[in-house]
Each structure stands twice: as structure tokens, then as C-alpha cells.
Design a protein around this motif. Structure first.
Motif, mmCIF file in Angstrom:
data_model
loop_
_atom_site.group_PDB
_atom_site.id
_atom_site.type_symbol
_atom_site.label_atom_id
_atom_site.label_comp_id
_atom_site.label_asym_id
_atom_site.label_seq_id
_atom_site.Cartn_x
_atom_site.Cartn_y
_atom_site.Cartn_z
ATOM 1 N N PHE A 52 0.829 -1.208 0.000
ATOM 2 C CA PHE A 52 0.000 0.000 0.000
ATOM 3 C C PHE A 52 0.866 1.261 0.000
ATOM 4 C CE2 PHE A 52 -2.068 3.378 2.467
ATOM 5 C CZ PHE A 52 -3.201 3.588 1.698
ATOM 6 N N ILE A 55 2.377 1.831 -3.496
ATOM 7 C CA ILE A 55 1.411 2.295 -4.493
ATOM 8 C C ILE A 55 0.976 3.731 -4.214
ATOM 9 C CG2 ILE A 55 -0.906 1.894 -5.429
ATOM 10 C CD1 ILE A 55 -0.497 -1.079 -4.912
ATOM 11 N N GLN A 56 0.794 4.064 -2.933
ATOM 12 C CA GLN A 56 0.274 5.378 -2.548
ATOM 13 C C GLN A 56 1.369 6.389 -2.201
ATOM 14 O OE1 GLN A 56 -2.916 6.287 -2.695
ATOM 15 N NE2 GLN A 56 -3.495 4.245 -3.448
ATOM 16 N N TYR A 57 2.623 6.058 -2.464
ATOM 17 C CA TYR A 57 3.740 6.970 -2.188
ATOM 18 C C TYR A 57 3.795 7.362 -0.710
ATOM 19 C CZ TYR A 57 4.020 7.520 -7.270
ATOM 20 O OH TYR A 57 4.133 7.281 -8.616
ATOM 21 N N ARG A 58 3.818 6.349 0.166
ATOM 22 C CA ARG A 58 3.896 6.578 1.611
ATOM 23 C C ARG A 58 5.220 6.002 2.120
ATOM 24 N NH1 ARG A 58 -1.287 7.511 3.677
ATOM 25 N NH2 ARG A 58 -2.491 8.526 2.016
#
Length: 221
Positions: A52, A55-58
Motif C-alpha cells: 500500500f 502504491i500510494q507513495y507513503r
């Protein structure tokens, strides 16, 4: 970031890790190996978190994933030492089942080529009509199958750790460059909004006549 980058590679590695962990979890459930079951459950959660975050640039989620990969490598090294009986460990002990049962790995009875040899039990009440005696004809001993599983997990985890560190560094550089341009700086917005306010104040000041003069006096002037 483009398709063929470290980010896409890390997504692929996390997906592969997730599939491998689910496969291992199924066989550990079949063998009632409670310690590996708990470890696999935590591993699945952290891998999903890392996927996650990628994918979400975290970056923070990816950092948690990278730290867990080091723990996961250590755990799998212990599993290898357990089945190879390194350092006084015994594969026949009940350590992985928390001393709850005497179950062993599912592969010990269902490995490639293994044949279960059973014999009937008579004269003893409370037991089944058949009692497990031995397993013969195994093409590969079950402990080597478990060692291969753990070795594969270690390999993927090490590669995932390297790519996780790379992706975190890339994300951090992108955030720093955006901050430098002024993407997250509130002061440019303040200065931009300040100019229309000053202009409006000046226009209002010019429209309002000074105190002490009437409209007629202003016209005569």
C-alpha cells in the motif's frame, strides 16, 4: 516514476512475497504449526502495508516494511537451524507447536513420494481402528522442503529490503525537491494574497475624501 523503476519492482516483490506467504500459511495450518502461523500472519499484514505504501507513495509504510524484512530474515534463519538441528535444536521437538501437540510439518507425511504405513490396533479402547506407524518412500525429506521454503523467503526479503531502501530514498528526494520549489511553503501564498489587499486599501483611500474638506471644496480645488 515510470513503469520499469524501483517502485514497480518493489510492487512485484511485495506481491510475490504475499503469494508465497499465503502458500506457506496454508501448509502450516495443515500441520498445526502455531508459531509459524502467527509469524506468517504478521508477515502478510506488513507486506500488505508495504505494498500500500509503495502504491500510494507513503515512505513511512515502506520503512516499516523494510524493518520487518530484517526480522523476517532472522525468523527464517531460525527455521532453517531448527529443521537442520543446528545449535542443539531438534526437528522432533514441539517448539513450533508451543508444546500443545506433537504435530510435525505437513510435509513429513505428504511429501513427494511419501507413503504412510499404518497398522491396526486391537485391545486398546479409546483409540482409532488404525494407528500411524511410519512414512516410507519419500523422495525428499520434509525438513529439506521446509529449508527450501525458508531460503526462498530469505532471498525475496533481502531483495525487497534493498528495493525498499531505494524507493524510500527516491520518495524523500522528490519531497525535498518539491519543498524547495515551494510546494509546501505557505509563505508564497501569503505574499501573493498580500498584494491585492494593499492595492485594495490604496484604492479605497483614494476614493474617500480627506476629512475637513467638503465635496464643493474638493471640486473647486
Amino acid at each position: 516514476m515510470g513503469c520499469c523503476t524501483g517502485r514497480c519492482t518493489l510492487i512485484f516483490l511485495c506481491t510475490l512475497q504475499l503469494l508465497a506467504a499465503l502458500e506457506r500459511q496454508v501448509f502450516d495450518f495443515l500441520g498445526y504449526q502455531w508459531a509459524p502461523i502467527l509469524a506468517n500472519f504478521l508477515h502478510i499484514i506488513i507486506v500488505i502495508l508495504g505494498l500500500f505504501g509503495t502504491i500510494q507513495y507513503r515512505p513511512r509504510y515502506i520503512v516499516v516494511y523494510a524493518i520487518w524484512t530484517a526480522v523476517w530474515v532472522t525468523w527464517n534463519i531460525f527455521i532453517i537451524c531448527f529443521y537442520l538441528e543446528v545449535g542443539g535444536l531438534s526437528k522432533d521437538s514441539e517448539l513450533l507447536t508451543f508444546n500443545i501437540s506433537r504435530h510435525q510439518s505437513w510435509w513429513s507425511e505428504n511429501g513427494p513420494g511419501c507413503v504412510r504405513k499404518e497398522a491396526s490396533v486391537s485391545g486398546i479402547k479409546g483409540l482409532d481402528s488404525h494407528s500411524y506407524i511410519s512414512v516410507i518412500g519419500c523422495a525428499l525429506e520434509y525438513r529439506y522442503i521446509e529449508v527450501m521454503h525458508s531460503s526462498f523467503q530469505i532471498l525475496i526479503a533481502l531483495v525487497g529490503f534493498v528495493y525498499a531502501c531505494y524507493v524510500v530514498s527516491v520518495f524523500t528526494e522528490e519531497e525535498d525537491s518539491f519543498d524547495f520549489i515551494g510546494g509546501f511553503d505557505p509563505f508564497p501564498l501569503y505574499h501573493v494574497n498580500e498584494k491585492p489587499t494593499n492595492l485594495l486599501f490604496k484604492q479605497t483611500y483614494l476614493l474617500i475624501p480627506p476629512t475637513g474638506f467638503s465635496d464643493m471644496e474638493i471640486r473647486n480645488k
